[in-house]
Scaffold this motif. Structure first.
Motif, PDB file in Angstrom:
ATOM      1  N   CYS A 123     -36.706 -29.696   4.829  1.00 17.20           N
ATOM      2  CA  CYS A 123     -35.552 -29.990   5.743  1.00 17.20           C
ATOM      3  C   CYS A 123     -35.955 -29.669   7.022  1.00 17.20           C
ATOM      4  CB  CYS A 123     -34.565 -28.948   5.254  1.00 17.20           C
ATOM      5  SG  CYS A 123     -33.845 -29.386   3.676  1.00 17.20           S
ATOM      6  N   GLU A 124     -36.803 -28.667   7.390  1.00 15.34           N
ATOM      7  CA  GLU A 124     -37.017 -28.401   8.841  1.00 15.34           C
ATOM      8  C   GLU A 124     -37.786 -29.860   9.281  1.00 15.34           C
ATOM      9  OE1 GLU A 124     -39.780 -25.435  11.533  1.00 15.34           O
ATOM     10  OE2 GLU A 124     -39.782 -25.078   9.215  1.00 15.34           O
ATOM     11  N   ARG A 125     -38.753 -30.302   8.687  1.00 18.62           N
ATOM     12  CA  ARG A 125     -39.309 -31.741   9.109  1.00 18.62           C
ATOM     13  C   ARG A 125     -38.309 -32.707   9.431  1.00 18.62           C
ATOM     14  NH1 ARG A 125     -43.383 -29.768   5.787  1.00 18.62           N
ATOM     15  NH2 ARG A 125     -42.589 -30.858   3.996  1.00 18.62           N
ATOM     16  N   LEU A 126     -37.372 -32.788   8.513  1.00 25.38           N
ATOM     17  CA  LEU A 126     -36.296 -33.752   8.808  1.00 25.38           C
ATOM     18  C   LEU A 126     -35.559 -33.451   9.872  1.00 25.38           C
ATOM     19  CD1 LEU A 126     -35.430 -34.356   4.903  1.00 25.38           C
ATOM     20  CD2 LEU A 126     -36.325 -35.946   6.395  1.00 25.38           C
ATOM     21  N   VAL A 127     -35.047 -32.202  10.159  1.00 26.42           N
ATOM     22  CA  VAL A 127     -34.557 -31.852  11.272  1.00 26.42           C
ATOM     23  C   VAL A 127     -35.108 -32.178  12.448  1.00 26.42           C
ATOM     24  CG1 VAL A 127     -33.593 -29.882  12.573  1.00 26.42           C
ATOM     25  CG2 VAL A 127     -32.908 -30.146  10.264  1.00 26.42           C
ATOM     26  N   GLU A 128     -36.359 -32.035  12.563  1.00 27.71           N
ATOM     27  CA  GLU A 128     -37.374 -32.244  13.591  1.00 27.71           C
ATOM     28  C   GLU A 128     -37.394 -33.667  13.896  1.00 27.71           C
ATOM     29  OE1 GLU A 128     -40.867 -30.437  12.839  1.00 27.71           O
ATOM     30  OE2 GLU A 128     -40.330 -28.400  13.455  1.00 27.71           O
ATOM     31  N   SER A 129     -37.532 -34.322  12.922  1.00 29.39           N
ATOM     32  CA  SER A 129     -37.655 -35.987  13.014  1.00 29.39           C
ATOM     33  C   SER A 129     -36.168 -36.669  13.422  1.00 29.39           C
ATOM     34  CB  SER A 129     -38.109 -36.566  11.666  1.00 29.39           C
ATOM     35  OG  SER A 129     -38.046 -38.039  11.643  1.00 29.39           O
ATOM     36  N   GLY A 130     -35.051 -35.902  13.186  1.00 27.42           N
ATOM     37  CA  GLY A 130     -34.020 -36.326  13.490  1.00 27.42           C
ATOM     38  C   GLY A 130     -33.587 -36.114  14.882  1.00 27.42           C
ATOM     39  N   ARG A 131     -33.992 -34.970  15.560  1.00 29.82           N
ATOM     40  CA  ARG A 131     -33.801 -34.477  16.706  1.00 29.82           C
ATOM     41  C   ARG A 131     -34.570 -35.419  17.555  1.00 29.82           C
ATOM     42  NH1 ARG A 131     -33.411 -27.931  16.421  1.00 29.82           N
ATOM     43  NH2 ARG A 131     -31.083 -28.063  16.113  1.00 29.82           N
ATOM     44  N   ALA A 132     -35.819 -35.653  17.004  1.00 30.99           N
ATOM     45  CA  ALA A 132     -36.643 -36.722  17.982  1.00 30.99           C
ATOM     46  C   ALA A 132     -36.074 -37.956  18.123  1.00 30.99           C
ATOM     47  CB  ALA A 132     -38.276 -36.912  17.142  1.00 30.99           C
ATOM     48  N   SER A 133     -35.440 -38.734  17.013  1.00 23.58           N
ATOM     49  CA  SER A 133     -34.761 -39.943  17.158  1.00 23.58           C
ATOM     50  C   SER A 133     -33.474 -39.819  17.915  1.00 23.58           C
ATOM     51  CB  SER A 133     -34.621 -40.335  15.728  1.00 23.58           C
ATOM     52  OG  SER A 133     -33.796 -39.846  15.018  1.00 23.58           O
ATOM     53  N   GLY A 134     -32.915 -38.570  18.136  1.00 18.96           N
ATOM     54  CA  GLY A 134     -31.607 -38.422  18.979  1.00 18.96           C
ATOM     55  C   GLY A 134     -30.492 -38.419  17.572  1.00 18.96           C
ATOM     56  N   ALA A 135     -30.659 -38.513  16.538  1.00 20.86           N
ATOM     57  CA  ALA A 135     -29.575 -38.569  15.327  1.00 20.86           C
ATOM     58  C   ALA A 135     -29.071 -37.264  15.265  1.00 20.86           C
ATOM     59  CB  ALA A 135     -30.172 -39.061  14.166  1.00 20.86           C
ATOM     60  N   ILE A 136     -29.805 -36.250  15.405  1.00 23.30           N
ATOM     61  CA  ILE A 136     -29.237 -34.685  15.214  1.00 23.30           C
ATOM     62  C   ILE A 136     -29.276 -34.109  16.827  1.00 23.30           C
ATOM     63  CG2 ILE A 136     -29.819 -32.560  14.297  1.00 23.30           C
ATOM     64  CD1 ILE A 136     -31.055 -34.010  11.884  1.00 23.30           C
ATOM     65  N   PRO A 137     -28.123 -33.617  17.231  1.00 21.44           N
ATOM     66  CA  PRO A 137     -28.231 -32.919  18.270  1.00 21.44           C
ATOM     67  C   PRO A 137     -28.991 -31.719  18.686  1.00 21.44           C
ATOM     68  CG  PRO A 137     -26.240 -32.502  17.294  1.00 21.44           C
ATOM     69  CD  PRO A 137     -27.134 -33.554  16.192  1.00 21.44           C
ATOM     70  N   PRO A 138     -29.499 -31.268  19.734  1.00 20.76           N
ATOM     71  CA  PRO A 138     -29.996 -30.114  20.012  1.00 20.76           C
ATOM     72  C   PRO A 138     -29.506 -29.052  19.465  1.00 20.76           C
ATOM     73  CG  PRO A 138     -29.904 -31.274  21.882  1.00 20.76           C
ATOM     74  CD  PRO A 138     -29.132 -32.209  20.906  1.00 20.76           C
ATOM     75  N   GLY A 139     -29.901 -27.876  19.396  1.00 19.69           N
ATOM     76  CA  GLY A 139     -29.257 -26.684  18.966  1.00 19.69           C
ATOM     77  C   GLY A 139     -30.238 -25.514  18.544  1.00 19.69           C
ATOM     78  N   PRO A 140     -29.786 -24.693  17.368  1.00 23.58           N
ATOM     79  CA  PRO A 140     -30.860 -23.776  16.971  1.00 23.58           C
ATOM     80  C   PRO A 140     -32.028 -24.182  16.619  1.00 23.58           C
ATOM     81  CG  PRO A 140     -28.588 -23.638  15.897  1.00 23.58           C
ATOM     82  CD  PRO A 140     -28.778 -24.932  16.827  1.00 23.58           C
TER      83      PRO A 140
END
Length: 172
Positions: free
Chosen positions: A104-121
């Motif tokens: 899940c952490e890898r998916l979050v990092e990837s999602g943030r890198a693409s801009g699909a998941i906003p910055p945060g914790p």
């Protein structure tokens, strides 16, 4: 649940007990069976999704469906039972949980890198929250199919800080 494991393995419950040296070995084998089943039913859904957010939402929906059966409770129960103890069953349960968090952490990092998941914790913190929200939702919603699937997806989306669009919900 043991009856289900025995049946899937082609044994009676009594015959199953004779295949293992003790309860610990049986618990480890059962945990492995649960995790393998999760991978075949849920993990494959995650792997099919090319986009990280879609993969996390697929995990939420798939996990809700998976948890409609009693087999899913075993891994959670073992993790809770052996929490903080240096025990082979507890280590196996914690290792599987740590692997899920890392995925899940890898998916979050990837999602943030693409801009699909906003910055945060931090990504790990968010991954822990995703899994915690998902587990809490499916446990609380036991017996509430098909709403469990939709609400598990919404819980994960909410933790990620994303909004589900009508198109996203129609895709299901």
């Amino acid at each position: 649940m043991l009856e289900q494991v025995a049946a899937e393995a082609g044994y009676t419950r009594g015959a199953l007990y004779h295949q293992f040296k003790g309860k610990q070995e049986l618990a480890l084998a059962t945990l492995e069976w649960v995790l393998d089943t999760w991978q075949r039913e849920v993990g494959v859904l995650v792997e099919r999704e090319p986009e990280p957010v879609a993969a996390l939402l697929a995990m939420a929906r798939g996990h809700a469906v998976f948890c409609r059966r009693d087999i899913a409770r075993m891994a959670i129960a073992l993790r809770l039972e052996f929490s903080g103890q240096d025990h082979p069953v507890g280590r196996a349960a914690e290792d599987s949980y740590a692997s899920l968090i890392a995925d899940c952490e890898r998916l979050v990092e990837s999602g943030r890198a693409s801009g699909a998941i906003p910055p945060g914790p931090p990504a790990r913190t968010l991954a822990l929250a995703v899994v915690g929200a998902l587990e809490g939702a499916v446990v609380s919603l036991a017996g509430q199919a098909p709403h469990d699937e939709v609400l598990a997806e919404r819980a994960v989306a909410g933790v990620l800080g994303i909004r589900l669009t009508n198109r996203t919900e129609e895709h299901r």
